[in-house]
Motif scaffolding. Structure first.
Motif, PDB file in Angstrom:
ATOM      1  N   ASN A 102       0.834  -1.209   0.000  1.00 30.17           N
ATOM      2  CA  ASN A 102       0.000   0.000   0.000  1.00 30.17           C
ATOM      3  C   ASN A 102       0.866   1.256   0.000  1.00 30.17           C
ATOM      4  O   ASN A 102       0.542   2.246  -0.673  1.00 30.17           O
ATOM      5  CB  ASN A 102      -0.936   0.002   1.210  1.00 30.17           C
ATOM      6  N   ARG A 103       1.954   1.213   0.751  1.00 35.76           N
ATOM      7  CA  ARG A 103       2.829   2.383   0.823  1.00 35.76           C
ATOM      8  C   ARG A 103       3.512   2.637  -0.526  1.00 35.76           C
ATOM      9  O   ARG A 103       3.605   3.778  -0.982  1.00 35.76           O
ATOM     10  CB  ARG A 103       3.867   2.159   1.924  1.00 35.76           C
ATOM     11  N   VAL A 104       4.003   1.567  -1.158  1.00 33.43           N
ATOM     12  CA  VAL A 104       4.668   1.729  -2.460  1.00 33.43           C
ATOM     13  C   VAL A 104       3.663   2.165  -3.527  1.00 33.43           C
ATOM     14  O   VAL A 104       3.972   3.006  -4.377  1.00 33.43           O
ATOM     15  CB  VAL A 104       5.388   0.431  -2.875  1.00 33.43           C
ATOM     16  N   LEU A 105       2.448   1.613  -3.466  1.00 36.80           N
ATOM     17  CA  LEU A 105       1.418   2.037  -4.416  1.00 36.80           C
ATOM     18  C   LEU A 105       1.064   3.512  -4.222  1.00 36.80           C
ATOM     19  O   LEU A 105       0.792   4.226  -5.197  1.00 36.80           O
ATOM     20  CB  LEU A 105       0.165   1.170  -4.278  1.00 36.80           C
ATOM     21  N   ASP A 106       1.090   3.968  -2.973  1.00 40.33           N
ATOM     22  CA  ASP A 106       0.850   5.395  -2.718  1.00 40.33           C
ATOM     23  C   ASP A 106       1.945   6.246  -3.365  1.00 40.33           C
ATOM     24  O   ASP A 106       1.667   7.309  -3.938  1.00 40.33           O
ATOM     25  CB  ASP A 106       0.807   5.668  -1.207  1.00 40.33           C
ATOM     26  N   LEU A 107       3.183   5.779  -3.267  1.00 37.07           N
ATOM     27  CA  LEU A 107       4.289   6.506  -3.894  1.00 37.07           C
ATOM     28  C   LEU A 107       4.139   6.530  -5.408  1.00 37.07           C
ATOM     29  O   LEU A 107       4.352   7.561  -6.058  1.00 37.07           O
ATOM     30  CB  LEU A 107       5.630   5.857  -3.518  1.00 37.07           C
ATOM     31  N   LEU A 108       3.756   5.384  -5.974  1.00 35.20           N
ATOM     32  CA  LEU A 108       3.559   5.300  -7.418  1.00 35.20           C
ATOM     33  C   LEU A 108       2.404   6.196  -7.857  1.00 35.20           C
ATOM     34  O   LEU A 108       2.495   6.904  -8.871  1.00 35.20           O
ATOM     35  CB  LEU A 108       3.288   3.852  -7.816  1.00 35.20           C
ATOM     36  N   ASP A 109       1.335   6.179  -7.077  1.00 33.18           N
ATOM     37  CA  ASP A 109       0.175   7.003  -7.401  1.00 33.18           C
ATOM     38  C   ASP A 109       0.536   8.484  -7.373  1.00 33.18           C
ATOM     39  O   ASP A 109       0.173   9.251  -8.282  1.00 33.18           O
ATOM     40  CB  ASP A 109      -0.953   6.725  -6.412  1.00 33.18           C
ATOM     41  N   TYR A 110       1.273   8.895  -6.347  1.00 27.57           N
ATOM     42  CA  TYR A 110       1.638  10.312  -6.271  1.00 27.57           C
ATOM     43  C   TYR A 110       2.595  10.687  -7.389  1.00 27.57           C
ATOM     44  O   TYR A 110       2.558  11.806  -7.906  1.00 27.57           O
ATOM     45  CB  TYR A 110       2.269  10.649  -4.914  1.00 27.57           C
ATOM     46  N   ALA A 111       3.457   9.749  -7.779  1.00 25.16           N
ATOM     47  CA  ALA A 111       4.373  10.023  -8.884  1.00 25.16           C
ATOM     48  C   ALA A 111       3.597  10.332 -10.167  1.00 25.16           C
ATOM     49  O   ALA A 111       3.935  11.275 -10.898  1.00 25.16           O
ATOM     50  CB  ALA A 111       5.305   8.839  -9.098  1.00 25.16           C
ATOM     51  N   VAL A 112       2.562   9.551 -10.441  1.00 25.02           N
ATOM     52  CA  VAL A 112       1.728   9.799 -11.629  1.00 25.02           C
ATOM     53  C   VAL A 112       0.975  11.118 -11.476  1.00 25.02           C
ATOM     54  O   VAL A 112       0.914  11.941 -12.408  1.00 25.02           O
ATOM     55  CB  VAL A 112       0.736   8.638 -11.842  1.00 25.02           C
ATOM     56  N   PHE A 113       0.398  11.327 -10.301  1.00 22.58           N
ATOM     57  CA  PHE A 113      -0.386  12.532 -10.013  1.00 22.58           C
ATOM     58  C   PHE A 113       0.469  13.783 -10.198  1.00 22.58           C
ATOM     59  O   PHE A 113       0.069  14.749 -10.872  1.00 22.58           O
ATOM     60  CB  PHE A 113      -0.889  12.438  -8.569  1.00 22.58           C
TER      61      PHE A 113
END
Length: 386
Positions: free
Chosen positions: A191-202
């Protein structure tokens, strides 16, 4: 778009001898073949699935694979850099992380960031209408050329190429998330890594929008606005998120994860400013793409923002954004950027950002060796603009 497509900067084994090493030395040892294997497998599986649908779809995946092959695997190396550093420091890191940074989990997350990079540069090339990248045709340009060769009119072939590029970027973006989900992380870390990936795209989308807003006729973005666009568009996904992801995987202290964000922000800025300089004052051989491209597209990089306040800037900067820009006009712009001090101002900002990254790293009490490795990466950014 991005900094790290140029020659790679790199920890060696456990103890990295401070910044005398170049980042090429530091990161080369961490750019594991496992990340390449993950990428190869993902793309091969997708191509096999695509063959069942249509030859055209299979060719699209083959083109995505071509675009990923030219990269320097910078982002997987950064994920491995922090993951290995904390594993060696014995801070409760996952047993999947080996001493050479080649653990499957780490490599898989690194591969996901590389797929994200592919997605963003494919879309960026469409937005910028760039015909070349890494000394070859961009994905949309290759599709456009195939259409022309097949008898399609140039106008329709252009639209076809851009459309194919959008689809390809979307596919690579989805693949990045799918690969992350299969990395074998615990639920909490996933979940933490997906949050980082999501913010990177955002953040990248926000930065890209700012970038194209800044290129509108009459736009005169401030230096601060250009720097923020640069951070959002490049620093987050290329430096901040990969460094943090490796630390998260290895169970690093939260204070260190936050410090790595600040370090990555400054490293990304230093590299991107160096890229902006190379994009105007470098050579096609250095960049793998035409060096007049940014000037023709009217990109308001920090170079242009710094030049906007100079005496007699209007006449020269009016040339920026002209698609029929001649070599003589491009040379005139370069002369103005140099004589007026814009070039030296951007060089100073790049050096200041690199120095700030090292300063934060040294004060954060990171694991032994990691600070030296990050200092070497920062030094590489400075070396590229000499």
């Amino acid at each position: 778009m991005t900094s790290s497509d140029r020659p790679l900067p790199g920890p060696p084994s456990t103890a990295v001898p401070a910044a005398q090493e170049t980042s090429s030395v530091v990161l080369r040892g961490l750019s594991s073949t496992v990340a390449d294997q993950v990428l190869t497998q993902v793309l091969a599986d997708s191509t096999r699935r695509a063959v069942e649908i249509s030859p055209s779809f299979a060719q699209l995946w083959a083109e995505i694979e071509r675009l990923t092959q030219g990269g320097k695997r910078f982002r997987p190396a950064l994920v491995a850099l922090t993951a290995q550093a904390y594993a060696q420091a014995d801070t409760g890191a996952s047993a999947a992380i080996t001493r050479n940074g080649a653990g499957r989990t780490v490599a898989t997350v690194g591969a996901a960031f590389e797929l994200l990079h592919s997605a963003l540069i494919i879309h960026d090339d469409v937005i910028d209408r760039d015909p070349r990248r890494r000394h070859g045709p961009t994905l949309h340009q290759a599709a456009r050329d195939r259409a022309v060769a097949g008898g399609t009119t140039v106008e329709r072939a252009d639209h076809y190429g851009y459309s194919v590029g959008i689809i390809a970027g979307d596919l690579a973006l989805a693949a990045a998330h799918r690969v992350t989900a299969t990395a074998g992380l615990s639920r909490e870390k996933l979940n933490r890594v997906l949050d980082l990936l999501d913010y990177a795209v955002f953040a990248s989308a926000a930065g890209e929008l700012m970038d194209i807003d800044h290129a509108l006729p009459g736009a005169r973005p401030s230096v601060e606005a250009v720097l923020e666009a640069t951070r959002l568009k490049t620093s987050v996904y290329s430096f901040e998120a990969p460094l943090q992801a490796g630390a998260v995987i290895a169970g690093a202290p939260e204070a260190h994860i936050q410090a790595l964000r600040e370090i990555g922000r400054n490293l990304g800025l230093a590299f991107q400013l160096a890229d902006d300089l190379l994009g105007v004052f470098g050579s096609d051989q250095q960049t793998g793409k035409p060096t007049d491209g940014d000037l023709r597209e009217g990109k308001h990089t920090l170079l242009i923002a710094e030049a906007a306040g100079q005496v007699n800037a209007d006449d020269v900067l009016a040339l920026v954004g002209r698609h029929d820009l001649t070599a003589e006009e491009a040379a005139r712009i370069r002369e103005h950027l140099e004589a007026g001090g814009a070039r030296s101002a951007v060089e100073q900002q790049a050096r200041a950002a690199a120095a700030r990254a090292v300063e934060v790293a040294e004060s954060a009490q990171l694991p032994e060796g990691l600070t030296g490795a990050l200092a070497a990466v920062a030094q590489d950014a400075v070396e590229r603009i000499r």
